[in-house]
Write a protein that holds these residues in place. Structure first.
Motif, PDB file in Angstrom:
ATOM      1  N   LEU A 133       0.828  -1.202   0.000  1.00  0.00           N
ATOM      2  CA  LEU A 133       0.000   0.000   0.000  1.00  0.00           C
ATOM      3  C   LEU A 133       0.867   1.259   0.000  1.00  0.00           C
ATOM      4  CD1 LEU A 133      -2.795   1.270   0.108  1.00  0.00           C
ATOM      5  CD2 LEU A 133      -2.689   1.092   2.606  1.00  0.00           C
ATOM      6  N   ALA A 134       1.924   1.257   0.791  1.00  0.00           N
ATOM      7  CA  ALA A 134       2.827   2.411   0.828  1.00  0.00           C
ATOM      8  C   ALA A 134       3.490   2.610  -0.531  1.00  0.00           C
ATOM      9  CB  ALA A 134       3.887   2.216   1.918  1.00  0.00           C
ATOM     10  N   SER A 135       3.831   1.517  -1.202  1.00  0.00           N
ATOM     11  CA  SER A 135       4.440   1.616  -2.532  1.00  0.00           C
ATOM     12  C   SER A 135       3.459   2.210  -3.530  1.00  0.00           C
ATOM     13  CB  SER A 135       4.905   0.237  -3.009  1.00  0.00           C
ATOM     14  OG  SER A 135       5.926  -0.256  -2.184  1.00  0.00           O
ATOM     15  N   GLN A 136       2.215   1.783  -3.461  1.00  0.00           N
ATOM     16  CA  GLN A 136       1.194   2.334  -4.350  1.00  0.00           C
ATOM     17  C   GLN A 136       1.001   3.827  -4.087  1.00  0.00           C
ATOM     18  OE1 GLN A 136      -1.706  -0.890  -3.211  1.00  0.00           O
ATOM     19  NE2 GLN A 136      -2.330  -0.499  -5.323  1.00  0.00           N
ATOM     20  N   ASN A 137       0.921   4.188  -2.826  1.00  0.00           N
ATOM     21  CA  ASN A 137       0.744   5.604  -2.474  1.00  0.00           C
ATOM     22  C   ASN A 137       1.931   6.439  -2.933  1.00  0.00           C
ATOM     23  OD1 ASN A 137      -1.729   5.043  -1.306  1.00  0.00           O
ATOM     24  ND2 ASN A 137      -0.912   4.908   0.769  1.00  0.00           N
ATOM     25  N   ARG A 138       3.119   5.905  -2.777  1.00  0.00           N
ATOM     26  CA  ARG A 138       4.323   6.626  -3.203  1.00  0.00           C
ATOM     27  C   ARG A 138       4.326   6.818  -4.717  1.00  0.00           C
ATOM     28  NH1 ARG A 138       7.424  10.614  -2.945  1.00  0.00           N
ATOM     29  NH2 ARG A 138       9.578  10.266  -3.578  1.00  0.00           N
ATOM     30  N   LEU A 139       3.902   5.799  -5.459  1.00  0.00           N
ATOM     31  CA  LEU A 139       3.815   5.934  -6.918  1.00  0.00           C
ATOM     32  C   LEU A 139       2.841   7.043  -7.305  1.00  0.00           C
ATOM     33  CD1 LEU A 139       3.793   2.451  -8.688  1.00  0.00           C
ATOM     34  CD2 LEU A 139       5.414   4.309  -8.952  1.00  0.00           C
ATOM     35  N   THR A 140       1.719   7.101  -6.603  1.00  0.00           N
ATOM     36  CA  THR A 140       0.728   8.156  -6.874  1.00  0.00           C
ATOM     37  C   THR A 140       1.339   9.530  -6.616  1.00  0.00           C
ATOM     38  OG1 THR A 140      -1.071   6.653  -6.288  1.00  0.00           O
ATOM     39  CG2 THR A 140      -1.575   9.007  -6.257  1.00  0.00           C
ATOM     40  N   GLU A 141       2.075   9.659  -5.522  1.00  0.00           N
ATOM     41  CA  GLU A 141       2.744  10.930  -5.212  1.00  0.00           C
ATOM     42  C   GLU A 141       3.748  11.285  -6.313  1.00  0.00           C
ATOM     43  OE1 GLU A 141       4.689  10.574  -1.416  1.00  0.00           O
ATOM     44  OE2 GLU A 141       2.814  10.099  -0.388  1.00  0.00           O
ATOM     45  N   LEU A 142       4.528  10.309  -6.732  1.00  0.00           N
ATOM     46  CA  LEU A 142       5.523  10.560  -7.774  1.00  0.00           C
ATOM     47  C   LEU A 142       4.853  10.987  -9.079  1.00  0.00           C
ATOM     48  CD1 LEU A 142       7.986   7.571  -7.161  1.00  0.00           C
ATOM     49  CD2 LEU A 142       8.438   9.997  -6.740  1.00  0.00           C
ATOM     50  N   GLU A 143       3.740  10.346  -9.410  1.00  0.00           N
ATOM     51  CA  GLU A 143       3.017  10.708 -10.631  1.00  0.00           C
ATOM     52  C   GLU A 143       2.497  12.147 -10.544  1.00  0.00           C
ATOM     53  OE1 GLU A 143       0.180   7.520 -10.735  1.00  0.00           O
ATOM     54  OE2 GLU A 143       1.595   6.152 -11.698  1.00  0.00           O
ATOM     55  N   LYS A 144       1.957  12.514  -9.374  1.00  0.00           N
ATOM     56  CA  LYS A 144       1.463  13.886  -9.190  1.00  0.00           C
ATOM     57  C   LYS A 144       2.616  14.881  -9.266  1.00  0.00           C
ATOM     58  CE  LYS A 144      -2.642  12.793  -6.489  1.00  0.00           C
ATOM     59  NZ  LYS A 144      -3.288  12.839  -5.173  1.00  0.00           N
ATOM     60  N   ASP A 145       3.741  14.539  -8.643  1.00  0.00           N
ATOM     61  CA  ASP A 145       4.906  15.423  -8.694  1.00  0.00           C
ATOM     62  C   ASP A 145       5.390  15.588 -10.132  1.00  0.00           C
ATOM     63  OD1 ASP A 145       4.786  15.611  -5.955  1.00  0.00           O
ATOM     64  OD2 ASP A 145       6.541  14.327  -5.570  1.00  0.00           O
ATOM     65  N   THR A 146       5.392  14.486 -10.887  1.00  0.00           N
ATOM     66  CA  THR A 146       5.822  14.543 -12.283  1.00  0.00           C
ATOM     67  C   THR A 146       4.876  15.419 -13.098  1.00  0.00           C
ATOM     68  OG1 THR A 146       6.829  12.364 -12.108  1.00  0.00           O
ATOM     69  CG2 THR A 146       6.326  13.140 -14.325  1.00  0.00           C
ATOM     70  N   GLU A 147       3.579  15.252 -12.873  1.00  0.00           N
ATOM     71  CA  GLU A 147       2.591  16.079 -13.583  1.00  0.00           C
ATOM     72  C   GLU A 147       2.772  17.556 -13.239  1.00  0.00           C
ATOM     73  OE1 GLU A 147      -1.286  14.518 -12.635  1.00  0.00           O
ATOM     74  OE2 GLU A 147      -0.811  12.569 -13.513  1.00  0.00           O
ATOM     75  N   ALA A 148       3.000  17.834 -11.954  1.00  0.00           N
ATOM     76  CA  ALA A 148       3.192  19.227 -11.539  1.00  0.00           C
ATOM     77  C   ALA A 148       4.458  19.800 -12.172  1.00  0.00           C
ATOM     78  CB  ALA A 148       3.271  19.312 -10.015  1.00  0.00           C
ATOM     79  N   ALA A 149       5.514  19.019 -12.190  1.00  0.00           N
ATOM     80  CA  ALA A 149       6.770  19.481 -12.790  1.00  0.00           C
ATOM     81  C   ALA A 149       6.588  19.722 -14.287  1.00  0.00           C
ATOM     82  CB  ALA A 149       7.887  18.457 -12.548  1.00  0.00           C
ATOM     83  N   GLU A 150       5.862  18.837 -14.950  1.00  0.00           N
ATOM     84  CA  GLU A 150       5.613  19.020 -16.383  1.00  0.00           C
ATOM     85  C   GLU A 150       4.786  20.275 -16.647  1.00  0.00           C
ATOM     86  OE1 GLU A 150       3.885  15.266 -17.518  1.00  0.00           O
ATOM     87  OE2 GLU A 150       5.842  14.280 -17.648  1.00  0.00           O
ATOM     88  N   GLU A 151       3.850  20.564 -15.755  1.00  0.00           N
ATOM     89  CA  GLU A 151       3.045  21.785 -15.905  1.00  0.00           C
ATOM     90  C   GLU A 151       3.910  23.019 -15.721  1.00  0.00           C
ATOM     91  OE1 GLU A 151       0.012  24.456 -16.565  1.00  0.00           O
ATOM     92  OE2 GLU A 151       0.160  22.332 -17.111  1.00  0.00           O
ATOM     93  N   VAL A 152       4.814  23.014 -14.756  1.00  0.00           N
ATOM     94  CA  VAL A 152       5.720  24.142 -14.550  1.00  0.00           C
ATOM     95  C   VAL A 152       6.591  24.327 -15.792  1.00  0.00           C
ATOM     96  CG1 VAL A 152       7.719  24.942 -13.217  1.00  0.00           C
ATOM     97  CG2 VAL A 152       5.725  23.998 -12.033  1.00  0.00           C
TER      98      VAL A 152
END
Length: 168
Positions: A141-160
């Motif tokens: 579960l922690a791995s899944q949550n971390r992947l979700t965080e990484l995906e959101k961070d990547t999306e935010a970085a791509e938007e910037v």
């Protein structure tokens, strides 16, 4: 001659009593086997009774084993094989989860491994999930949550980056 007939009769009686005792021992083991659940209904909590039935069968003499039906043996073997197969599935999921990197070291490249572990975990029955060592479900579960965080961070970085690229 009468003594010989008497001795022969006594020997025959002893032989028949031994056969009856062997049959009774085999009958008790067969009852134990037939009291077991069907292979498709077996759960890990019942593994000790399957093992006890196997031990009871193995404790019989060869003469006693001859009175245990092939059908009873097939039932016992099917239960043992089912339990072994269920355990192999648990072991495979355990290995998949244990091989995941620690959540702090997880990267987006680990997505496939996390998804494979989650898919395998979801395929387990509740009974099988309860056989996993403590903490493995939490790691997944922690791995899944971390992947979700990484995906959101990547999306935010791509938007910037997109916003920066729009600057004159």
């Amino acid at each position: 001659e009468s003594v010989e007939k008497l001795q022969a009769a006594e020997a025959k009686i002893a032989e028949l009593q031994a056969i009856a005792a062997d049959q009774e021992a085999a009958r008790k083991v067969e009852e134990q086997i037939r009291a077991l659940p069907a292979p498709e209904e077996i759960v890990f909590a019942q593994k000790p009774v399957v093992e006890a039935a196997r031990a009871a069968y193995e404790s019989l003499s060869d003469a006693q084993k001859a009175y245990v039906t092939e059908e009873s043996l097939e039932i016992l073997q099917a239960l043992e094989q089912t339990l072994a197969s269920l355990q192999a599935q648990v072991d495979a999921v355990q290995t998949l989860i244990e091989q995941l990197p620690d959540t702090g070291e997880l990267t987006l490249e680990d997505r496939g491994a996390v998804e494979a572990a989650k898919e395998a975990y979801d395929a387990l029955s509740l009974d099988q999930k309860q056989q996993l060592p403590e903490g493995l479900s939490a790691k997944l579960l922690a791995s899944q949550n971390r992947l979700t965080e990484l995906e959101k961070d990547t999306e935010a970085a791509e938007e910037v980056i997109r916003q920066i690229n729009l600057l004159p």
